[in-house]
Design a protein around this motif. Structure first.
Motif, mmCIF file in Angstrom:
data_model
loop_
_atom_site.group_PDB
_atom_site.id
_atom_site.type_symbol
_atom_site.label_atom_id
_atom_site.label_comp_id
_atom_site.label_asym_id
_atom_site.label_seq_id
_atom_site.Cartn_x
_atom_site.Cartn_y
_atom_site.Cartn_z
ATOM 1 N N GLU A 131 42.611 45.305 43.149
ATOM 2 C CA GLU A 131 41.624 44.295 42.745
ATOM 3 C C GLU A 131 40.460 44.986 42.058
ATOM 4 O O GLU A 131 39.717 45.761 42.679
ATOM 5 N N LEU A 132 40.290 44.718 40.756
ATOM 6 C CA LEU A 132 39.214 45.347 39.990
ATOM 7 C C LEU A 132 37.984 44.453 39.853
ATOM 8 O O LEU A 132 36.952 44.909 39.374
ATOM 9 N N GLY A 133 38.085 43.196 40.247
ATOM 10 C CA GLY A 133 37.013 42.248 39.973
ATOM 11 C C GLY A 133 36.277 41.740 41.190
ATOM 12 O O GLY A 133 35.710 40.646 41.147
ATOM 13 N N SER A 134 36.227 42.519 42.248
ATOM 14 C CA SER A 134 35.559 42.036 43.466
ATOM 15 C C SER A 134 34.044 42.144 43.383
ATOM 16 O O SER A 134 33.333 41.486 44.153
ATOM 17 N N ASN A 135 33.523 42.958 42.473
ATOM 18 C CA ASN A 135 32.071 43.152 42.360
ATOM 19 C C ASN A 135 31.472 42.520 41.108
ATOM 20 O O ASN A 135 30.256 42.579 40.912
ATOM 21 N N SER A 136 32.309 41.960 40.250
ATOM 22 C CA SER A 136 31.808 41.404 39.004
ATOM 23 C C SER A 136 32.868 40.507 38.408
ATOM 24 O O SER A 136 33.962 40.370 38.960
ATOM 25 N N PHE A 165 42.286 40.552 38.728
ATOM 26 C CA PHE A 165 40.868 40.182 38.736
ATOM 27 C C PHE A 165 40.772 38.666 38.637
ATOM 28 O O PHE A 165 41.593 38.020 37.980
ATOM 29 N N PRO A 166 39.757 38.075 39.290
ATOM 30 C CA PRO A 166 39.493 36.649 39.129
ATOM 31 C C PRO A 166 38.387 36.441 38.099
ATOM 32 O O PRO A 166 37.636 37.368 37.785
ATOM 33 N N THR A 167 38.282 35.235 37.582
ATOM 34 C CA THR A 167 37.209 34.937 36.634
ATOM 35 C C THR A 167 36.830 33.465 36.703
ATOM 36 O O THR A 167 37.631 32.628 37.133
ATOM 37 N N LYS A 168 35.629 33.173 36.265
ATOM 38 C CA LYS A 168 35.172 31.798 36.078
ATOM 39 C C LYS A 168 34.894 31.527 34.592
ATOM 40 O O LYS A 168 34.206 30.571 34.264
ATOM 41 N N PHE A 169 35.438 32.365 33.730
ATOM 42 C CA PHE A 169 35.148 32.269 32.303
ATOM 43 C C PHE A 169 36.415 32.091 31.481
ATOM 44 O O PHE A 169 37.509 32.486 31.893
ATOM 45 N N ASP A 170 36.236 31.517 30.281
ATOM 46 C CA ASP A 170 37.373 31.136 29.444
ATOM 47 C C ASP A 170 37.582 32.043 28.229
ATOM 48 O O ASP A 170 38.439 31.767 27.399
ATOM 49 N N MET A 171 36.831 33.138 28.122
ATOM 50 C CA MET A 171 36.895 33.975 26.916
ATOM 51 C C MET A 171 38.069 34.951 27.006
ATOM 52 O O MET A 171 37.893 36.155 27.233
ATOM 53 N N VAL A 172 39.286 34.434 26.831
ATOM 54 C CA VAL A 172 40.480 35.242 27.055
ATOM 55 C C VAL A 172 41.277 35.529 25.788
ATOM 56 O O VAL A 172 42.307 36.215 25.857
ATOM 57 N N ASP A 173 40.844 35.049 24.646
ATOM 58 C CA ASP A 173 41.661 35.189 23.438
ATOM 59 C C ASP A 173 41.989 36.640 23.113
ATOM 60 O O ASP A 173 43.093 36.942 22.632
ATOM 61 N N ASN A 217 48.961 32.453 31.046
ATOM 62 C CA ASN A 217 50.306 32.339 31.595
ATOM 63 C C ASN A 217 51.339 32.321 30.477
ATOM 64 O O ASN A 217 52.382 32.988 30.553
ATOM 65 N N GLU A 218 51.043 31.593 29.419
ATOM 66 C CA GLU A 218 51.955 31.528 28.279
ATOM 67 C C GLU A 218 52.112 32.896 27.619
ATOM 68 O O GLU A 218 53.169 33.210 27.048
ATOM 69 N N ALA A 219 51.071 33.732 27.712
ATOM 70 C CA ALA A 219 51.121 35.085 27.146
ATOM 71 C C ALA A 219 51.880 36.058 28.034
ATOM 72 O O ALA A 219 51.947 37.256 27.735
ATOM 73 N N GLY A 220 52.447 35.555 29.135
ATOM 74 C CA GLY A 220 53.296 36.389 29.967
ATOM 75 C C GLY A 220 52.629 37.053 31.150
ATOM 76 O O GLY A 220 53.269 37.805 31.890
ATOM 77 N N TYR A 221 51.349 36.795 31.337
ATOM 78 C CA TYR A 221 50.669 37.352 32.504
ATOM 79 C C TYR A 221 51.119 36.624 33.772
ATOM 80 O O TYR A 221 51.360 35.407 33.744
ATOM 81 N N GLN A 222 51.225 37.349 34.874
ATOM 82 C CA GLN A 222 51.351 36.679 36.168
ATOM 83 C C GLN A 222 49.999 36.042 36.458
ATOM 84 O O GLN A 222 48.947 36.664 36.236
ATOM 85 N N THR A 223 49.980 34.811 36.929
ATOM 86 C CA THR A 223 48.719 34.092 37.077
ATOM 87 C C THR A 223 48.588 33.446 38.449
ATOM 88 O O THR A 223 49.579 33.116 39.101
ATOM 89 N N GLY A 224 47.332 33.261 38.834
ATOM 90 C CA GLY A 224 47.023 32.590 40.084
ATOM 91 C C GLY A 224 45.841 31.661 39.911
ATOM 92 O O GLY A 224 45.042 31.797 38.972
ATOM 93 N N LEU A 225 45.737 30.717 40.817
ATOM 94 C CA LEU A 225 44.655 29.738 40.828
ATOM 95 C C LEU A 225 43.861 29.939 42.114
ATOM 96 O O LEU A 225 44.419 29.920 43.211
ATOM 97 N N LEU A 226 42.558 30.153 41.960
ATOM 98 C CA LEU A 226 41.685 30.418 43.100
ATOM 99 C C LEU A 226 40.728 29.243 43.258
ATOM 100 O O LEU A 226 39.867 29.027 42.408
ATOM 101 N N ILE A 227 40.884 28.465 44.317
ATOM 102 C CA ILE A 227 39.955 27.374 44.605
ATOM 103 C C ILE A 227 38.908 27.952 45.544
ATOM 104 O O ILE A 227 39.144 28.118 46.743
ATOM 105 N N ALA A 228 37.753 28.298 44.973
ATOM 106 C CA ALA A 228 36.779 29.040 45.764
ATOM 107 C C ALA A 228 35.414 29.061 45.089
ATOM 108 O O ALA A 228 35.335 29.112 43.864
ATOM 109 N N PRO A 229 34.372 29.063 45.930
ATOM 110 C CA PRO A 229 34.472 28.746 47.345
ATOM 111 C C PRO A 229 34.495 27.236 47.550
ATOM 112 O O PRO A 229 33.856 26.491 46.796
#
Length: 331
Positions: A131-136, A165-173, A217-229
C-alpha cells in the motif's frame, strides 16, 4: 493557484525531482526550512487558518522508511513519495498525527524508496501487495510531481507482487496507457454526494470518481471500490442507499464483475473536532456524543448498536445491488 508558497529543505534541490519542482514553481515564494517535520511558523498558526495552510507545498526528503504490516488489501503499508494532501476532508486521520500541519509534503528521493520497495518485493518468499497511498492521495500528488506513471511502470518492470493506492480524485487519464502489467491495484473511494460536497472538501465529484474507476478498469487495472469512511449522519440510510443505487446504475459491467469492495466506518478525534469548529464553522458537525463513544485517547467511534445497524444495512444493500462484487471486509 496552488501552491501559494513552497517550503523546502535545501538538500531536496540536489535530486532531479527537486530541480524539476523548483523550475515548475519558480515564480512562487520559496522558503528555506531545516526539516519538513517541524516548521515552527506554520505550527503556530491558529486553527482557523487550516484552509490557508493547505495551500502550501512542502518539499523535502523522506528519512523514515519503516514498513508496517497490514491485513486488508495489502500486506504492508509503505511510506512513499508524499504525506498529507491539499484537500480538506473533515475526518482525515492525518490531522490526528500532524494537527494543522497535514498539508501536502512531497519527498524527492523517490528512487531510493523504489529501490527499497523492489528489493523487499523480490526477497519475499511469496508475492506481496504494498500500500503506497496510506499517507497521501497519489493521484492528487501526481498533479504536482508526475510521480505516479513512473512509479507504476518502474514497479511493473522491476518489482514482484503488486502495489496499490486509494484515491478520491478523477485525474487518471495519464495512467490509462501505462504498461502496468497487472501489478497495480487501483481503488476508488466513494461516499454519498452530500458527504463528498460538504465534508470531503476539495475532492472530485462522485460521478467523476465513478467514471475514473470505470476507465481504469477498462485499461486493465485490477480495481476496488472503497466506501469510506461511512459517516452515520441523521439520514444515513437514505444517503447510503442512494449511493449504492448510483453505483449499481453507473459502474460498468466489467467493474461489477471484476472488482472488490471495502467498507470502513469513520473514526473521529478531539483534534479534528477542535480544528473543524474554527476552520469550518458552517460544515456539518461530525461529532455526536449520543452516537459516538471513546476509542483510545481523544478518539471516537460509533456506539456498537448503531455501528452494527449500519453494517447490517450496508451488507444487505450491497449484496442485493452489487452481488458479483466481493465484499472483502467491513471495519
Amino acid at each position: 493557484m496552488f501552491p501559494e508558497a513552497v517550503y523546502y529543505e535545501p538538500d531536496a534541490l540536489g535530486y532531479p525531482l527537486g530541480v524539476k519542482l523548483r523550475e515548475k514553481y519558480g515564480e512562487k515564494s520559496w522558503i528555506e526550512i531545516t526539516s519538513h517535520n517541524s516548521i515552527e511558523e506554520l505550527q503556530k498558526k491558529q486553527n482557523s487558518e487550516f484552509a490557508r495552510l493547505k495551500q502550501y507545498l512542502i518539499v523535502g526528503t523522506r528519512k523514515t522508511h519503516k514498513y508496517v504490516e497490514n491485513h486488508k488489501v495489502s500486506d504492508f503499508l509503505v511510506p512513499y513519495t508524499s504525506s498529507g494532501c491539499s484537500a480538506m476532508c473533515l475526518y482525515c486521520y492525518l490531522v490526528c498525527n500532524y494537527n494543522k500541519c497535514s498539508y501536502l509534503r512531497v519527498f524527492v528521493n523517490r528512487e531510493q524508496m523504489m529501490d527499497r520497495l523492489v528489493k523487499t518485493s523480490l526477497a519475499a518468499p511469496a508475492p506481496l501487495t504494498f500500500e503506497l497511498g496510506s499517507n497521501s492521495d497519489l493521484v492528487l500528488e501526481n498533479t504536482v510531481t508526475e510521480n505516479l506513471p513512473w512509479t507504476i511502470e518502474e514497479f511493473a518492470r522491476r518489482g514482484r507482487g503488486q502495489i496499490t493506492f486509494p484515491t478520491k480524485f478523477d485525474m487518471v487519464d495519464a495512467l490509462l496507457p501505462l504498461d502496468h502489467r497487472g501489478k497495480t491495484i487501483f481503488r476508488m473511494s466513494v461516499n454519498p454526494d452530500y458527504i463528498v460536497r460538504r465534508i470531503e472538501i476539495g475532492t472530485s465529484p462522485l460521478k467523476s470518481r465513478i467514471e475514473a474507476l470505470n476507465k481504469m478498469n477498462e485499461a486493465g487495472y485490477q480495481t476496488g471500490l472503497l466506501i469510506a469512511p461511512v459517516i452515520l449522519l441523521e439520514d444515513w440510510q437514505a444517503m447510503y442507499g442512494a449511493l449504492i443505487d448510483t453505483l449499481r446504475a453507473e459502474l460498468s459491467d466489467r467493474v461489477k464483475k471484476t472488482s472488490f469492495i471495502e467498507v470502513i466506518f469513520m473514526t473521529y478525534s478531539y483534534v479534528q473536532n477542535a480544528i473543524n469548529k474554527e476552520a469550518f464553522p458552517h460544515a456539518p458537525p461530525l461529532f455526536d456524543k449520543e452516537r459516538q463513544t471513546g476509542r483510545g485517547k481523544g478518539k471516537y467511534c460509533y456506539r456498537e448498536p448503531l455501528r452494527a445497524e449500519g453494517e447490517l444495512f450496508l451488507r444487505d444493500r450491497l449484496e442485493k445491488a452489487l452481488p458479483e462484487m466481493k465484499l472483502l471486509y467491513i471495519v
